[in-house]
Structures are given as C-alpha cells and as structure tokens.
Motif scaffolding. Structure first.
Motif, short mmCIF file in Angstrom:
data_model
loop_
_atom_site.label_atom_id
_atom_site.label_comp_id
_atom_site.label_asym_id
_atom_site.label_seq_id
_atom_site.Cartn_x
_atom_site.Cartn_y
_atom_site.Cartn_z
N PRO A 2 -4.05 -6.91 -3.03
CA PRO A 2 -5.22 -6.03 -2.99
C PRO A 2 -5.58 -5.55 -4.41
CG PRO A 2 -3.56 -5.35 -1.38
CD PRO A 2 -2.90 -6.36 -2.26
N ALA A 3 -6.85 -5.54 -4.71
CA ALA A 3 -7.30 -5.07 -6.03
C ALA A 3 -7.11 -3.56 -6.14
CB ALA A 3 -8.76 -5.43 -6.24
N PRO A 4 -6.64 -3.07 -7.29
CA PRO A 4 -6.43 -1.63 -7.46
C PRO A 4 -7.72 -0.84 -7.68
CG PRO A 4 -5.83 -2.79 -9.47
CD PRO A 4 -6.13 -3.83 -8.45
N CYS A 5 -8.84 -1.52 -7.89
CA CYS A 5 -10.11 -0.83 -8.16
C CYS A 5 -11.11 -1.13 -7.06
CB CYS A 5 -10.67 -1.27 -9.51
SG CYS A 5 -12.28 -0.53 -9.90
N PRO A 6 -11.79 -0.11 -6.54
CA PRO A 6 -12.79 -0.35 -5.47
C PRO A 6 -14.01 -1.12 -5.95
CG PRO A 6 -12.86 1.94 -6.20
CD PRO A 6 -11.66 1.32 -6.85
N HIS A 7 -14.20 -1.20 -7.26
CA HIS A 7 -15.37 -1.90 -7.80
C HIS A 7 -15.10 -3.38 -8.05
CE1 HIS A 7 -17.72 1.79 -8.41
NE2 HIS A 7 -16.60 2.35 -8.82
N SER B 139 -23.97 -11.54 -13.41
CA SER B 139 -25.30 -10.96 -13.29
C SER B 139 -25.70 -10.31 -14.61
CB SER B 139 -25.32 -9.90 -12.18
OG SER B 139 -26.53 -9.17 -12.18
N HIS B 140 -26.99 -10.14 -14.81
CA HIS B 140 -27.50 -9.39 -15.96
C HIS B 140 -27.83 -7.96 -15.57
CE1 HIS B 140 -27.64 -13.00 -18.39
NE2 HIS B 140 -28.37 -13.61 -17.48
N HIS B 141 -27.47 -7.57 -14.37
CA HIS B 141 -27.69 -6.20 -13.92
C HIS B 141 -26.45 -5.35 -14.20
CE1 HIS B 141 -31.43 -7.36 -12.01
NE2 HIS B 141 -30.80 -8.33 -11.36
N ILE B 142 -26.64 -4.07 -14.27
CA ILE B 142 -25.53 -3.14 -14.53
C ILE B 142 -24.95 -2.69 -13.21
CG2 ILE B 142 -24.93 -0.87 -15.47
CD1 ILE B 142 -27.25 -1.28 -17.48
N HIS B 143 -23.62 -2.74 -13.11
CA HIS B 143 -22.93 -2.23 -11.93
C HIS B 143 -22.63 -0.75 -12.17
CE1 HIS B 143 -20.39 -2.12 -8.38
NE2 HIS B 143 -19.52 -1.43 -9.11
N ASP B 144 -23.14 0.10 -11.32
CA ASP B 144 -22.98 1.55 -11.50
C ASP B 144 -21.55 1.96 -11.19
OD1 ASP B 144 -24.24 3.96 -12.21
OD2 ASP B 144 -24.35 4.57 -10.10
N CYS C 295 -13.62 -6.85 -14.83
CA CYS C 295 -12.32 -7.47 -14.56
C CYS C 295 -12.52 -8.74 -13.75
CB CYS C 295 -11.41 -6.51 -13.78
SG CYS C 295 -10.91 -5.03 -14.70
N GLN C 296 -11.65 -9.72 -14.02
CA GLN C 296 -11.71 -10.98 -13.28
C GLN C 296 -10.44 -11.29 -12.50
OE1 GLN C 296 -12.16 -11.36 -17.04
NE2 GLN C 296 -14.09 -10.36 -16.52
N LEU C 297 -9.35 -10.54 -12.74
CA LEU C 297 -8.04 -10.99 -12.24
C LEU C 297 -7.27 -9.97 -11.43
CD1 LEU C 297 -6.85 -12.67 -15.58
CD2 LEU C 297 -8.00 -13.78 -13.66
#
Length: 404
Positions: free
Chosen positions: A61-66, A134-139, A73-75
């Motif tokens: 499981p990823a430690p970050c909800p984002h 993406s070229h959009h910003i993830h909030d 992050c990729q990994l």
C-alpha cells in the motif's frame, strides 16, 4: 485512438513504469510491477492502468493518499526489497551500456527526516506537484516525503498564488526557518506578499530572484560551518544524504595532502575536507562561492580554502593545475563532468572521487577515466530521492601504478 487490453508486465523501465509487450511493441504502464497482469487503456506506446487482475506479492500500500494522481512519486507501491533492487539496477544498467565493469553495492537509504527542499507549482485554483503524466497541477494538502518543517508549503504556495498569480514556489528548510523563492512572470512586490512572509514567519521571501523580505538570514549547517544560503541555492535533497556522501568522501581522501573539490557548490565537502587538509574549491555559481567564502571566514580551525568561481564545463582545470593534487572530488550536475574528466584521464592525480546524480553521465565519465588508466572501486548507489526514479552515485577511481 485508444483501446483497452489485458497485459502482462515483463519488467520495470528506468522511470519506474511497467513494460509490457502488445502487438510486438513495448507499452509503458505506470504504477505496475513486474509479473502483474493488468487491464490498461493503450494509446500509442503508453498505457493507463485501469485494473490490476493479478497483483505482484511485492506490491505494498502506498504511504501517501495522493500517490497515483500526484506525479511527484513513482515508486510508492514497491516493496522495500524490490525498491532497492530497482534503484541499484539503474546504476547496473547504465554502467553495462557503457561497458564499465564494477562491483556495485546495495542501495544506501538516506531519506532521513525527508527532503528539505522542494518546488511547488501553483495557479489560483491549485498548488502542488504536476499530476501524473499531465501538464496540470495536482492540488496537495500534505506530502509525506518532505521534512516536517515544509508541512505548510502547500498552504503558503496557495497564499502566494492568490496574490502573484501562476507561479513556482521553491522551499528550503534552513536552520532558522523557511527560505521561500517565488518565480512569477510579471509579478511585482506587494504589501500582501510581505504580510504572507510575516504570517508564516518565513526567514526570507524572494520574488524573481530578489529578496523581498528578510526576517532572518537563512543558514544551513555543513560540517563545522554555518553557511548563509543564497536565493534559490542548491542543496543535497536530504541532510542525511549530505552526511552519508560527505563521510564517503572524507574516507576516500585519507592520506591526501592536497585536494581539489570541483563543482563544489556552497562547500558541503570542502568545508569538511578543510578540517583535515587545505582544499581548492571551484564552481561556476558565484553566489555559492560567496556563501562558501563567508562560511570559511566565520569558521575556526579550518585549513586554507582557496575558492574560485570557474565554469568547469568551458574552462576545466588543465594538467599543470590538476597535477598539484593527490585527490580530486567531482560533484557535477546531471550533465556530468566530461570536459574535466577528459583532462583528469591524462593527469597524475592518484584518486578521483565522483559523486553523481545521473547514472548515464556517470557511466560515460567512468569509461573515460578507466580508458585513461584508472581503476574503479566499489560503486555505491545512495537514495535520497524517496519513491522517485532518481538515484545518487558515489565511486572512487584509483590511478593504476603503472600509469602514475
């Protein structure tokens, strides 16, 4: 035109994406692991993960909800052993392609308390890292890979963007508070930006390279010294990585009496080396050299440091300069140090210590040194960029006695 297919992931690429074969061609699918069976929407050579049918036992499981939406992050989905093997493989593969044979150690983890510097992007609607593919910003509201002192970074970035408009906001966690550097096209100093600096108790707020408000001079501790930070200055991503790399450098120069630190930056290695022996330090970054000289003046007990602003890409040290030194430390940017290495390969320098942030340029330069008569020691991958596909490299090259 996109289409949906079931794929089997065969391996991971150097950016951490899973690679599958479809219709005889490679397809890159992010957020997947070797051996997994997945459903992906394919467009060209890219696949967007839709569903994991058969997950790898190495998945965690990823430690970050984002994670999965944020492109920072990729990994995070890799288990620890798989993660370590992947990072090490980046170095193995780069050296193999350059025909360099070397013993490569296991990955050294140097995440420490987290990254002490970061750059967030912002519009009036969002603040964070770029979204995945993406070229959009993830909030963002939080980022677990940053040091705790950078926890307010998304909120600060949003406040700045509300005043300055679309911008990039660079953060450095200094010993005396946050050093914040804003890049915003057309933005001008305003009372509101000053209020933001005071509201968040920033040590310094700069706008487009110029200090706007200075409440405390940002400094960082480097070995024996307190170093004043220039605006938008470079630091190793984590304090622990700096300590790890500096320890390796100091061990490698043992016995040397004359040392050069090239691409020295603000002196994370030079200031520590000067506790033992005199050092010549060079870098093209004038503010960094100024910071190093200020730290030298204010640090007791150092051997002489001769610091020089010099573009080592255009004006590498010549043979008559290099041959004064027993050991040379290189810590270049991602492009590597090809011009300087070509001259080093002809020199009498006994020991070359190389710290690299790019496996490809390191492998190229290593091949040049080896062709010039150097022997490469154990190569150590060092991980300070947690969950990314970047890796730091440390290696020592020894002049073969018959070529000395």
């Amino acid at each position: 035109m996109s289409h949906t297919e079931t794929l089997t992931i065969e391996r991971l690429g150097h950016r951490g994406e899973g690679i599958a074969t479809f219709d005889g061609k490679s397809v890159f699918v992010g957020l997947t692991l070797e051996g997994e069976t997945v459903i992906a929407e394919i467009e060209g050579n890219r696949g967007r993960l839709i569903e994991i049918i058969d997950p790898s036992p190495e998945r965690r499981p990823a430690p970050c909800p984002h994670f999965g939406s944020c492109g920072g992050c990729q990994l995070q989905h890799l288990g620890l052993e798989t993660y370590g093997r992947f990072k090490r493989s980046l170095v193995v593969d780069a050296l193999s392609r350059a025909n360099v044979n070397a013993n490569i150690a296991d990955l050294v983890f140097a995440h420490g308390a987290g990254r002490r510097r970061a750059t967030l992007h912002a519009t009036r609607a969002a603040a964070g890292f770029m979204a995945l593919r993406s070229h959009h910003i993830h909030d963002l509201d939080t980022c677990p890979i940053l040091v705790p002192a950078l926890a307010p970074a998304p909120e600060i970035t949003r406040s700045v963007a509300a005043v300055a408009g679309p911008c990039d906001v660079g953060f450095t966690a200094s010993d005396l508070g946050l050093d914040v550097a804003v890049r915003a096209k057309g933005a001008r100093p305003t009372a509101r930006l000053t209020e933001i600096a005071r509201q968040f108790d920033l040590a310094r707020l700069s706008l487009n390279g110029e200090p706007l408000i200075l409440q405390r001079l940002p400094v960082v501790t480097m070995g024996p010294s307190s170093v004043p930070l220039p605006v938008s200055s470079f630091l190793q991503a984590t304090a622990e990585a700096e300590e790890v790399l500096a320890s390796l450098v100091l061990n490698a120069i043992r016995g040397a009496r004359h040392v050069a630190d090239l691409f020295c930056g603000m002196g994370p290695f030079a200031l520590r080396i000067a506790l033992k022996v005199p050092v010549f330090a060079a870098d093209s970054d004038a503010p960094a050299i100024g910071a190093l000289e200020a730290a030298r003046r204010n640090t007791k007990g150092l051997k002489p440091i001769a610091a020089e602003r010099r573009d080592l890409f255009r004006e590498p040290l010549e043979l008559f300069e290099l041959n004064r030194f027993d050991a040379v430390v290189l810590d270049p940017p991602r492009a590597g140090a090809q011009a300087q290495v070509r001259t080093l390969a002809k020199s009498k320098v006994k020991t070359v210590i190389y710290v690299s942030c790019d496996p490809q340029s390191f492998a190229r330069d290593a091949a040049i040194l080896i062709a010039g008569g150097y022997r490469i020691g154990t190569v150590s991958p060092v991980d300070q960029f947690a969950y990314s596909s970047h890796v730091e490299i440390f290696a020592v090259f020894y002049r073969n006695e018959q070529r000395a």
